[in-house]
Design an enzyme around this catalytic site. Structure first.
Site, PDB file in Angstrom:
ATOM      1  N   CYS A   1       0.807  -1.223   0.000  1.00 28.05           N
ATOM      2  CA  CYS A   1       0.000   0.000   0.000  1.00 28.05           C
ATOM      3  C   CYS A   1       0.839   1.271   0.000  1.00 28.05           C
ATOM      4  O   CYS A   1       0.633   2.170  -0.827  1.00 28.05           O
ATOM      5  CB  CYS A   1      -0.986  -0.018   1.176  1.00 28.05           C
ATOM      6  SG  CYS A   1      -0.257   0.168   2.813  1.00 28.05           S
TER       7      CYS A   1
ATOM      8  N   HIS B   1      -5.890   1.837  -4.293  1.00 27.04           N
ATOM      9  CA  HIS B   1      -4.966   1.329  -3.275  1.00 27.04           C
ATOM     10  C   HIS B   1      -4.542  -0.087  -3.625  1.00 27.04           C
ATOM     11  O   HIS B   1      -5.149  -0.750  -4.477  1.00 27.04           O
ATOM     12  CB  HIS B   1      -5.610   1.389  -1.886  1.00 27.04           C
ATOM     13  CG  HIS B   1      -6.701   0.383  -1.676  1.00 27.04           C
ATOM     14  ND1 HIS B   1      -6.846  -0.318  -0.497  1.00 27.04           N
ATOM     15  CD2 HIS B   1      -7.720  -0.041  -2.472  1.00 27.04           C
ATOM     16  CE1 HIS B   1      -7.904  -1.124  -0.584  1.00 27.04           C
ATOM     17  NE2 HIS B   1      -8.446  -0.975  -1.761  1.00 27.04           N
TER      18      HIS B   1
ATOM     19  N   HIS C   1      -2.660   1.487   6.755  1.00 27.65           N
ATOM     20  CA  HIS C   1      -3.018   1.347   5.342  1.00 27.65           C
ATOM     21  C   HIS C   1      -3.205   2.729   4.732  1.00 27.65           C
ATOM     22  O   HIS C   1      -3.637   3.668   5.405  1.00 27.65           O
ATOM     23  CB  HIS C   1      -4.303   0.533   5.184  1.00 27.65           C
ATOM     24  CG  HIS C   1      -4.556   0.117   3.764  1.00 27.65           C
ATOM     25  ND1 HIS C   1      -3.870  -0.914   3.166  1.00 27.65           N
ATOM     26  CD2 HIS C   1      -5.388   0.610   2.805  1.00 27.65           C
ATOM     27  CE1 HIS C   1      -4.285  -1.065   1.917  1.00 27.65           C
ATOM     28  NE2 HIS C   1      -5.199  -0.142   1.664  1.00 27.65           N
TER      29      HIS C   1
END
Length: 352
Positions: free
Chosen positions: A267, A327, A315
């Site tokens: 990520c 993402h 994240h």
């Protein structure tokens, strides 16, 4: 010949029986309580599998960001060790030059029969003895005393550099051990998740994880911002626009923990690579990236802003407008478009 008799079986009774029963129950309890895939109940529904897999992926991602941070720290520490060693080598060259000059003076004095004690001391092969007795250099002539003082200072500087390098090496060793711990955590969590997923059919996996495109926008779109059908993706500047375009070009790329592109990402690796393409340098980890720009409220989000999730800030994605982001989710899905509401929102940062 004596007859062979079968050994008599001892019965379990009293304390021995109670101990065996306790151990058996403890073993059964341990097997039931273990949360790994190998001990999961055989009748889990696909939804229950998804819940367990999502939890394992989240734990793996936390460890991945810690791994990324430790790896970055280890790289910087290794670089500083190399710089310290290079500087020590340069100082040693200067020291040898200074001692060479003193050696020439000593040779001249020797030929005349008068080697000065200060010069002789400066040429000693025992630096510790030299440093302890450096005051004797005052017995040399004024010029030679100054030269001896230069040698003394250089010896002290070299020793200081070596001590600092030793300290950085110890720090590097600790970072490398930390890397191994985090890597083991990541690989263990991912392996457990994969064991759970292996129990599902292809159709069941598709049903609980989707097709990887996020549904709202096309899975590929070299046009970048133009890929938005509603025209809502007006980026605030050219750097943010390029970062968003890069993210669109990365759609469909696999998630690989620790990867920063160009063919696979985790990520924070995706966000770092996207802004690197726009000429903006971002830190490696989510918990550093959130402090890399200006914090903004959710209501003011614009395409190109970084959006962060979970209380651990573990994240990150790139906001692309209309309540959605691009993402790299986890190994179950490639880089994709997703609503920012699908995870607990932790904050947002504008870096361009």
């Amino acid at each position: 010949m004596a007859a062979h008799r079968k050994p008599r079986q001892r019965s379990l009774s009293g304390h021995t029986a109670r101990t065996a029963t306790t151990l058996a129950l403890a073993g059964a309890a341990t097997a039931t309580a273990f949360d790994g895939a190998g001990h999961a109940a055989p009748d889990l529904t696909p939804a229950q599998v998804k819940a367990k897999v999502d939890k394992l992926y989240h734990e793996a991602e936390i460890a991945t960001e810690k791994y990324n941070g430790a790896k970055e720290d280890a790289g910087e520490t290794e670089k500083s060790v190399d710089e310290l060693r290079d500087e020590a080598a340069r100082r040693m060259e200067q020291l040898n030059s200074a001692r060479g000059a003193l050696g020439s003076a000593a040779a001249a004095q020797y030929r005349s029969g008068a080697v000065d004690p200060g010069v002789e001391l400066a040429l000693s092969s025992d630096p510790d003895q030299y440093l302890e007795r450096a005051a004797l250099a005052e017995r040399a002539g004024h010029r030679q005393a100054a030269d001896v003082a230069v040698v003394q200072k250089q010896l002290q500087q070299i020793e200081q550099l070596r001590e600092e390098a030793d300290g950085r090496l110890a720090e590097l060793t600790a970072r490398q051990a930390e890397l191994k711990r985090h890597k083991k955590t990541v690989t263990t969590k991912l392996a457990e998740a994969q064991q759970l997923l292996n129990r599902l059919s292809t159709g069941e996996r598709a049903g609980i994880f989707g097709d990887g495109t996020g549904g709202a926008f096309p899975a590929s779109g070299p046009g970048g911002l133009e890929a938005f059908p509603d025209g809502s993706a007006a980026a605030p500047n050219s750097r943010a626009s390029e970062a968003v375009s890069y993210a669109f070009r990365a759609l469909g790329s696999p998630y690989v923990w620790g990867a920063t592109g160009p063919n696979a990402f985790d990520c924070s690796g995706l966000t770092q690579a996207a802004y690197r393409s726009a000429g903006v340098s971002l830190p490696r980890t989510t918990y550093a990236q959130i402090d890399a720009g200006r914090r903004i409220p959710r209501a003011e989000l614009l395409p190109g802003d970084l959006v962060f999730f979970y209380s651990s800030v573990s994240h990150v994605g790139i906001y692309v407008g209309n309540g959605r982001m691009i993402h790299a989710p986890n190994p179950s899905a490639p880089v994709r478009v997703a609503p920012i509401d699908e995870m607990p929102f932790a904050g947002a940062t504008r870096v361009a």
